[in-house]
Design an enzyme around this catalytic site. Structure first.
Site, mmCIF file in Angstrom:
data_model
loop_
_atom_site.group_PDB
_atom_site.id
_atom_site.type_symbol
_atom_site.label_atom_id
_atom_site.label_comp_id
_atom_site.label_asym_id
_atom_site.label_seq_id
_atom_site.Cartn_x
_atom_site.Cartn_y
_atom_site.Cartn_z
ATOM 1 N N TYR A 137 0.736 -1.140 -0.132
ATOM 2 C CA TYR A 137 -0.020 -0.170 0.147
ATOM 3 C C TYR A 137 0.947 1.339 -0.211
ATOM 4 C CZ TYR A 137 -4.388 2.410 0.931
ATOM 5 O OH TYR A 137 -5.549 2.950 1.035
ATOM 6 N N LYS A 162 -1.001 -1.002 -4.337
ATOM 7 C CA LYS A 162 -2.398 -0.100 -4.252
ATOM 8 C C LYS A 162 -1.812 1.104 -3.871
ATOM 9 C CE LYS A 162 -6.471 0.222 -1.672
ATOM 10 N NZ LYS A 162 -7.438 -0.388 -0.465
#
Length: 308
Positions: A137, A162
């Site tokens: 992330y 992400k």
């Protein structure tokens, strides 16, 4: 053999419903997950940002993973959220593996801004603690540069990246360099706002906050985007997405609290209750959201019963 592919399509991020005494309302959580599955979301991410990951004890986390696994039951990929201090991150990763999750989203470490080598070692420790799929992330104090990501892709567990920072220059560099070697997920707050900019770069998955209460509209939006139906995209922007985003930006913490408010408004079994430091949606903003949702649902009626 583990399926080494990142989720695609629209990902559901259930909230953590709370009872009046502040404990987790498991019946409401089951209903939240079942609703997302019934509406066709392609993956479920339990106990992540929308689930107030930062405020869950290890025991609560484990109970939520077990419950989510029993509800999802191989219908779609199930991911968890791990992060924070490295000891807790590894422990939660191992709990995820113990209870049969497909993988986990690695959230940022606690507070400290590390150099790229430190971020690499943090991710490496979590990734290598299990054989589960890992999604990295890009968020807050954990932003990977291209050379660091290159090193991490040597681990077969890494299936996705992400983005939650919106640095499009970096996104272009990463997607051009790594292409289909890894899956690309849009994790920007209210990802529908930015998805038209992300899709051409190869991002074919996004986390949808509004799918917790108006999933059919998120689906209609994404389908229109894929079909090149700019008129529908613009209409949904004007009627739904941008008005909700304006409310969301009025207070810190609304990235979580506004989801619960929206769910309550449409009649799903969750109250507008969060754990500090997040605060509930203020009444004026709650009423504003109710008006937006009434207009949206009048224009785009769902196939399930709702009364506002």
């Amino acid at each position: 053999m583990m399926n080494r592919y990142a989720p695609t399509g629209i990902s559901g991020f259930p909230v953590t419903p709370l009872n009046e005494n502040g404990t987790i309302d498991e019946k409401a959580l089951i209903a939240n997950i079942e609703f997302l599955l019934a509406e066709g979301l392609e993956s479920i991410f339990i106990a992540c940002g929308a689930g107030e990951f930062h405020n869950l004890s290890t025991e609560e986390f484990e109970s939520m993973v077990k419950l989510a696994k029993s509800v999802v039951h191989e219908k779609v990929p199930l991911y968890t959220g791990v992060g924070g201090n490295i000891t807790e991150a590894v422990k939660k990763a191992q709990v995820s593996e113990k209870h049969g999750a497909d993988g986990y989203l690695i959230l940022p470490p606690y507070l400290i801004d590390g150099e790229q080598e430190g971020i690499y070692e943090y991710y490496k420790a979590v990734i290598t603690s299990t054989d589960l799929n890992s999604i990295l992330y890009q968020r807050a104090n954990a932003v990977l540069k291209a050379d660091t990501l290159e090193r991490l892709l040597n681990f077969p567990q890494v299936v996705g990246v992400k983005d939650g920072i919106g640095n499009m220059e970096l996104n272009v560099e990463l997607t051009q360099r790594f292409g289909s070697r890894v899956g690309w997920l849009n994790g920007m707050p209210l990802a529908e706002v930015t998805m038209p900019a992300y899709a051409p770069l190869g991002f074919n998955c996004y986390s949808s906050a509004i799918s917790n209460y108006i999933p059919h509209i998120s689906r209609k939006f994404y389908q229109a985007l894929q079909d090149g139906d700019q008129q529908t995209v613009n209409e949904i922007y004007d009627t739904v997405i941008l008005p909700i985003n304006r409310i969301r930006n009025k207070r810190k913490g609304y990235a979580v609290a506004l989801i619960k408010a929206g769910m309550e408004i449409v009649g799903l079994p969750v109250t507008n209750t969060v754990r500090p430091p997040v605060t509930p949606v203020e009444q004026d903003h709650y009423e504003e959201l109710k008006k937006v949702l009434k207009k949206a649902l009048d224009k785009y009626p769902p196939n399930w019963k709702v009364t506002i």
